[in-house]
Structures are given as structure tokens and as C-alpha cells.
Enzyme design. Structure first.
Site, mmCIF file in Angstrom:
data_model
loop_
_atom_site.group_PDB
_atom_site.id
_atom_site.type_symbol
_atom_site.label_atom_id
_atom_site.label_comp_id
_atom_site.label_asym_id
_atom_site.label_seq_id
_atom_site.Cartn_x
_atom_site.Cartn_y
_atom_site.Cartn_z
ATOM 1 N N HIS A 78 -3.417 -6.816 -1.579
ATOM 2 C CA HIS A 78 -4.350 -6.048 -1.657
ATOM 3 C C HIS A 78 -5.402 -6.257 -1.080
ATOM 4 C CE1 HIS A 78 -4.113 -4.558 -6.559
ATOM 5 N NE2 HIS A 78 -2.704 -4.242 -5.919
ATOM 6 N N ASN B 259 5.075 -4.022 -3.525
ATOM 7 C CA ASN B 259 4.506 -2.161 -3.917
ATOM 8 C C ASN B 259 6.049 -1.909 -3.111
ATOM 9 O OD1 ASN B 259 2.388 -2.565 -5.922
ATOM 10 N ND2 ASN B 259 0.839 -2.199 -4.176
ATOM 11 N N TYR C 128 2.088 -10.353 -8.897
ATOM 12 C CA TYR C 128 2.653 -9.644 -7.617
ATOM 13 C C TYR C 128 3.936 -10.550 -6.764
ATOM 14 C CZ TYR C 128 -0.477 -6.269 -7.521
ATOM 15 O OH TYR C 128 -1.570 -4.344 -8.167
#
Length: 758
Positions: A216, A166, A225
Site C-alpha cells: 500500500h 497482491n 502481506y
């Protein structure tokens, strides 16, 4: 920078008239034409099925359609290249979406990702592709919107949602915002904010020293990811190269080192193993996917391959050459799902893979062989000539599974010891052929499960489903391994000790101390083979062929061995009741993912398991998995009573020895002795005796709780040749005695001691 980005997202070096590009370009043009023709003219949502005023996911969907239309307008070969009507439609759509929902001052709602990553990435791509054609006021307004939803504070602290992949995505948005709006400060911020993703992490999100990649906080995520992480870094390295903001952080070498430490072990024949793809395994076929393009382990793997090629351009010459060889080998062996036929890949990624295939100077490299333990994400991979396997576990650190956004609703037992395996020439579609919507979710291969009915999403979203256990991991010499898990079931009272000993042609599986009190049966699944839509693979049990009829089931007492034609064999050493079932199972992607297709799918399964009965007190099992073995070789292995020797199989210790391999492995759940090994505290031990008169002793503390440890090997040893820093003392002679200091901070890694045998 805008020109560089345009080249990165469009790709190049291919002929628009050559396949697969001709078809893909025509498909893009047809898709863009369909979106243009169906765009609503009035205020409100651009398309009836994308009501972005109340659904941020619909906003992202609308942005992506506009991006596809912009790409079709500027790409040669789409049939809409330079089309002025399409250009007007795109500009009108962007203007309306900006005015109604994505503008400065609007309060975001719903999923943060949509506002900070999904929408701005697509809109900024449109700005680059149509730069000079986009009205200056609209471009300025979009930049202001990005500044509003992705302020500098989004990367001020490395934490929350601004970590790992992210964080890379956020930096990509900031860099592009700077490029589109001539904002050098934004580009500098993007470069500097990347800094925290390079160092190894010791908890939470990011890349670990052992090659683990977590997102996460508690989910193993190398495959999805992790692919975003690699691709994003590759894009940013290329975008900023040669500019005043070029990324020179020496920490980026850790990412390059991670390619073969962390990503390569999970790639096989072009696929990326589901054990590290989190909730993405449930994204098979979306309900709104008009092109009916299915995602699976192969398409996810192809995305990783393309990301590695992009990242290679920013690496050193030696790394670049080796990675290109690895990718070429994986792509060449991807017979089940060739990357160049992958309709989920963008044209830029496709062009990189096509250029590599055509480059005769690059020789394809073979599959890596060896064992890798990923202690920081409770995963292991075992790779041998001809086959590969992956193991999924769970602990206080890593969740049983991840659900969220209505995805992966029934992946409950993934971390209960799911053991997946593939052959070089067989079983490559085992988990990609509608496996997740049709498999019995209580019978994932390798798991021990109490068949207590669970609700969709049981245990909580975003990796909350973590058991209160610490022991998950093992010890390895890099070729063979001893791996174990203290299992506590999700949503049940189930408790068990499970061990796997990964060897040359087999995985020896032990279970002990299996108990539960839920009033439901408890099972240990030896395997659950997906036979496809019409498979009738022969099952042989104890030398006798079993019926191929659907609905057939049977119970066997002491069957010695079983074999599934086309897959491999199983040596069944007991104890317990062994059962087999052949059935057709029907499911829908929507059953496991609320956004999935509602179309019914039926697949045939052949399930083999140990039935421990209802509320077992101290059940167990012993069996061997032999991938690719013939029935004759399976029967021959079953006739070898000392292959392996089971040293212990209890709630205190589990261990085996295989003399011909010089292998001894024991997982000590408590202090005690097993065969020639004795430990003063819980630990995992692997011993390999070598032909040159030496031996390697490998010790790990998977639970990370051993303040000190003494290990005794009842074997004459003349000298200790080497040892790790944590080795406090070593005694030789008729027995080897090793004493270690505090191992709690060593993150479950294996410590090697090399000795000279007497």
C-alpha cells in the site's frame, strides 16, 4: 498440476487419529455440517448473514464456507468424508453463487480484492478438490467468471493494486485458472507475471535491498502481506516445479536472501512483531467468528513460520536446512502460544509444522542476535540474548499507521516512536492479550504524543497519514545502533526530536525540542505494561514500593529509577515530571475494528510517562530501558553517573557515549558538534572502538538530503583500513576527517569506515 495443488492445500503425512489433527478434523466436519444445515434453500443469499448481492465481503465469506465444506467432504477423518448429501449441497451452493453474483458479465462493486483474489482463490480450490464431481458446465462457467474478473490486463502493468503480495495472489489465481481449465496460456502468464516481484524495489510496494517489505505504498507489512507474499511464492514454486512453466527466474534468489534479512529479525518466540503487521493488529476476534478464534502476533507469526517451511522446499539445500532449524527453534520457544495448538492455521500448514517437530534430524537454532535497521520502512529491531525490541517510526515515506475497511481505527500514534519489547521467558503475551482494544491509544509505549482527541481513522485510510518529515532512521554496526526520528504529530502541532541508542543490555532514549500549541498536555510514554486481567506486578520507584491499588497514580520528582517486577527496569535521568498510573481499562475489538467482537474486555495497565505539560516549548527527557533487569541491577545502573555520558540532547544533536562498550553515537539534526564528533550536515553516526586497536565508524543519511558530508572524529587515528565507495577523502593523524560525496541516493543505509587507532 491439479493433483499437486490438491496435495499442497490438504497437506499430508499425518495420522487422522493423532492430535491435534483428530480434533481439528472433527471441528472441520462440525463446521461444514453446520454450514450445510443452515444453507437457505431458496434463491438469494446462501446464508442469512452473508448477503453477497450487496456486500462483496459476504461473497468471499460464502465462498470460504463452500471451500470448507468441500474440504470436509474429501478429507478423511471429518465425519463427512465422501458424504453424498454434503457434496450435493456444495455443488448447489457453488451453482447458486455463480448464477447470482460471480459470473461473466457481472459488474464488480466494492472492494476489488474480493472479486480478483478472495472469491476466485476459494472457488478455484473447490474446483480442484471436487474436480470430476463438478459438472463441466459449472466448471467452464467459473473459469469464464475468473477470466472476466481477473483478465490478462490485471497483470499487464506492475502498479496500482497489482504489486507485491497482491501480484503474487493474482498470479496464484491465474495459475490455478489455467490448471482447472486446461489453459496453458494462463499458466504461462502467471509465471511471467511473477517476474516484477523478484527485483528489489526502490519505492512503493515490494521487497527492498535492506530487507524492508512495503505494501500500500507506505505501510511496513512484513508480518501479514509479507506472509502472503512468501506463502504464495512457495505454493507457486511447488505447483509449477517440473512442468514446462517451472519458475527459473534468477531473481527469485533475492526473495530467498530476504528470509534472513527481512523476515527473521521480526520473528521472536514464534510471534511476528506488530510493528510490521499494519491494520491486521486490530483483527483480534471477529464479530461473526463462531469458533471464537482470536488472531494476534503469535497466530500471525505461526503463519509466517508455515510459509517459510513451504518456501524452503523451493530453495537450495543449505538454505532449506537453516530455515528449518530456525523455524524449529521459534516453534520450540513458543511456550505462550504453541503453533500446533493454533486453530487459525489450516491443516496443511499444521501438518508441515508437525512434520518438522517430529524430524529429529533438524536441530532447533537459537534466536538471531543483532541490530537491524530497515531504512526503507522506518523500522528497527534490536535482539539481544534474552530479549528483543522493535521500533516504529514515520516519515514522508512511511505512514504513522494504516486504517481501512473499518480496521485499526485508533492506531494513530504507532509511528510516533512506539517501542515494543519482549523477554525470552516473560512478556510474550504483552501485545497479544487484548492489548489493542484496551490500551490507551494516546499512550503507546515509547511514543511522544499531544493528547488532542482524534477521530477514528484520523489522517485518512490506506497509509495516507504521513508526516512532512524526512529524518527517520539511523546508523548501526549490526550489533548496536543510533536511531532517530524527527517527529511531527498526527493531527496536532507537536514537533520533537527523538533518539534511541540500542546497546548491550539497554536502550537509551532521548527526547528534545518537544513543543506544541494545541492547548492539551504532551506526554512521552516510558512504557505501558499490559498486566493482563488480574496482574498486580510490583512497581518500585526510587527504592520504594508503590501501592498495588487500581486507580493509584503519583508524580515523582527526580526518582532516579523505577522497576516493574517480572518485566524490567528504567533509569530515569530527567528532565521533566515523571508520573505513574495503575488502572483497569475496558474495551472491545469493535472499538478498533468495525468487524470485531462487541464483547467487553478488561486488562490492567501500569503506565510510566514524562508529563511535559500543556503546550511545551522546549521539553525533553532522558531515560534507559533495561529489559529483564532486576531491581538491584536497575538501582546499580542508576548509580553509575557515566553510563551513559549524554553528549548532547537538543534540537541540533542527540548523542551518548558508553566507555565500557567503546560506543559513541550521535544523531545530528543540523550541522554541529557533539562530544568528539562534528558533522557538516544532518546525519547519524555510530562509532565502535574494538579491543584489537581498530574502530568502526558508521555514517548514514536518514533524511536522504546530504549532497556532501564531512565528519570529524576528535581521536588520533593512524590509518584508514577500508571505506565505502562514497568516501571521497580521509585524513588521519590527531583527528580523523572523512569526506563523503552525495549520499542522497544511498537509501539511508549505514556506510562503514574501519580505522587503525593510535
Amino acid at each position: 498440476m491439479r493433483e499437486v495443488w490438491r496435495g499442497l492445500v490438504l497437506g499430508g503425512g499425518f495420522s487422522e487419529a493423532a492430535e491435534p489433527f483428530r480434533s481439528r478434523l472433527a471441528e472441520l466436519g462440525a463446521e461444514a455440517g453446520r454450514w450445510a444445515a443452515t444453507m437457505a434453500p431458496a434463491p438469494g443469499p446462501l446464508w442469512p448473514d452473508q448477503r453477497f448481492a450487496s456486500d462483496p465481503e459476504a461473497m468471499v465469506g460464502s465462498c470460504r464456507r463452500l471451500r470448507a465444506m468441500a474440504e470436509a467432504q474429501v478429507r478423511p477423518g471429518t465425519g463427512l468424508t465422501g458424504d453424498p448429501a454434503l457434496l450435493r449441497t456444495v455443488l448447489d451452493g457453488v451453482e447458486r453463487l455463480h448464477a447470482q453474483v460471480y459470473h461473466a458479465g457481472r459488474e464488480p462493486f466494492g472492494n476489488w480484492w474480493c472479486w480478483q483474489i478472495g472469491a476466485p482463490q476459494a472457488l478455484l480450490d473447490v474446483c480442484v478438490l471436487l474436480y470430476g464431481k463438478l459438472p463441466e458446465g459449472l466448471r467452464t462457467g467459473l473459469c469464464a467468471a475468473v477470466d472476466h474478473f481477473v483478465p490478462d490486463s490485471a497483470v499487464a502493468v506492475y502498479g496500482g493494486t497489482s504489486t507485491g503480495a497482491n501480484r503474487v495472489d493474482l498470479c496464484r489465481v491465474l495459475a490455478l485458472r489455467g490448471a482447472v481449465g486446461d489453459g496453458s496460456a494462463k499458466v504461462a502468464l502467471a509465471r511471467d507475471a511473477l517476474g516484477p516481484v523478484f527485483p528489489y524495489v526502490t519505492a512503493g510496494d515490494g521487497l527492498y535491498r535492506d530487507g524492508s517489505f512495503v505494501q500500500h505504498l507506505s505501510v511496513a507489512y512484513t508480518g501479514t502481506y509479507g506472509a502472503v507474499f512468501l506463502e504464495g511464492l512457495g505454493l507457486l514454486f511447488a505447483l509449477l516445479k517440473g512442468t514446462p512453466w517451472q519458475i527459473t527466474d534468477p531473481g527469485r534468489q533475492l526473495v530467498f536472501d530476504g528470509v534472513e534479512r527481512g523476515w527473521a529479525p521480526f520473528l521472536f518466540n514464534g510471534l511476528v512483531m506488530d510493528s510490521v503487521s499494519g491494520r491486521a493488529v486490530s483483527r483480534g476476534l471477529a464479530a461473526s467468528d463462531v469458533r471464537a478464534v482470536q488472531q494476534d502476533d503469535h497466530t500471525r507469526g505461526h503463519a509466517v513460520l508455515a510459509a517459510l517451511l513451504l518456501l524452503a522446499e523451493g530453495a537450495g539445500g543449505g538454505e532449506r536446512a537453516r530455515w528449518r532449524g530456525l523455524v524449529k527453534g521459534w516453534a520450540a520457544r513458543a511456550h505462550h502460544s504453541p503453533p500446533l495448538a493454533d486453530r487459525t492455521l489450516g491443516l496443511a500448514a499444521l501438518s508441515r509444522l508437525a512434520a518438522l517437530e517430529a524430524d529429529r534430524s533438524v536441530a532447533p537454532l537459537p534466536e538471531p542476535v543483532g541490530h537491524r535497521l530497515f531504512a526503507s520502512m522506518d523500522r528497527a529491531t534490536h535482539r539481544r540474548p534474552g530479549w528483543a525490541a522493535s521500533l516504529s517510526m514515520a516519515s514522508r515515506r512511511i505512514a504513522h499507521y494504516e486504517t481501512g475497511n473499518g480496521e485499526n481505527l485508533r492506531g494513530w500514534h504507532t509511528g510516533s516512536g512506539m517501542l515494543c519489547w519482549w523477554g525470552s521467558t516473560f512478556g510474550n503475551d504483552q501485545y497479544s492479550d487484548a492489548f489493542w482494544p484496551t490500551v490507551d491509544p494516546y499512550r503507546l509505549p515509547g511514543t511522544t504524543v499531544a493528547r488532542r482527541v482524534l477521530a477514528d481513522g484520523a489522517g485518512g485510510p490506506w497509509g495516507q497519514a504521513r508526516p512532512d518529515t524526512a529524518w527517520a532512521g539511523g546508523s548501526s554496526d549490526g550489533e548496536f545502533a543510533s536511531v532517530g526520528q524527527h517527529l511531527r504529530g498526527l493531527g496536532s502541532t507537536l514537533e520533537a526530536r527523538k533518539s534511541w541508542f540500542f546497546l548491550a543490555d539497554a536502550v537509551v532514549c532521548l527526547g528534545a525540542g518537544i513543543r506544541a500549541s494545541d492547548g492539551v498536555p504532551v506526554e512521552s510514554v516510558v512504557d505501558n505494561r499490559n498486566l493482563g486481567a488480574a496482574g498486580t506486578h510490583r512497581l518500585t520507584v526510587g527504592g520504594r514500593a508503590q501501592p498495588p491499588d487500581l486507580g493509584w497514580s503519583a508524580e515523582f520528582a527526580s526518582p532516579d529509577w523505577a522497576h516493574v517486577a517480572g518485566f524490567g527496569g528504567y533509569v530515569l535521568q530527567g528532565p521533566g515530571t515523571f508520573r505513574a498510573l495503575r488502572q483497569a481499562r475496558t474495551g472491545r475489538w469493535r472499538d478498533v475494528n468495525l468487524g470485531g467482537s462487541a464483547a467487553g474486555l478488561t486488562r490492567r495497565y501500569l503506565t510510566l510517562w514524562y508529563d511535559h505539560g500543556t503546550d511545551p516549548v522546549d521539553a525533553g527527557y532522558v531515560y534507559q530501558l533495561l529489559p529483564g533487569a532486576s531491581a538491584a541491577r536497575t538501582a546499580a545502573r542508576a548509580a553509575m553517573p557515566r553510563w551513559p555520558v549524554v553528549l548532547a540532547n537538543s534540537a541540533q544533536a542527540q548523542g551518548v557515549a558508553v566507555g565500557p562498550l567503546g560506543f559513541t553515537g550521535v544523531n545530528f539534526w543540523r550541522a554541529g558538534a557533539a562530544g568528539p564528533l562534528e558533522a557538516s550536515a544532518p546525519c547519524s553516526v555510530t562509532v565502535r572502538e574494538r579491543a584489537d586497536g581498530t574502530a568502526g565508524v558508521y555514517i548514514a543519511d536518514p533524511a536522504r538530503e546530504a549532497g556532501e558530508l564531512e565528519l570529524v572524529w576528535d581521536r588520533p587515528v593512524s590509518a584508514v583500513l577500508s571505506g565505502p565507495p562514497g568516501l571521497v577523502s580521509a585524513g588521519t593523524g590527531t583527528r580523523l576527517r572523512l569526506r563523503f560525496g552525495d549520499l542522497k541516493a544511498t537509501a539511508g543505509v549505514s556506510h562503514e569506515v574501519v580505522v587503525r587507532l593510535r
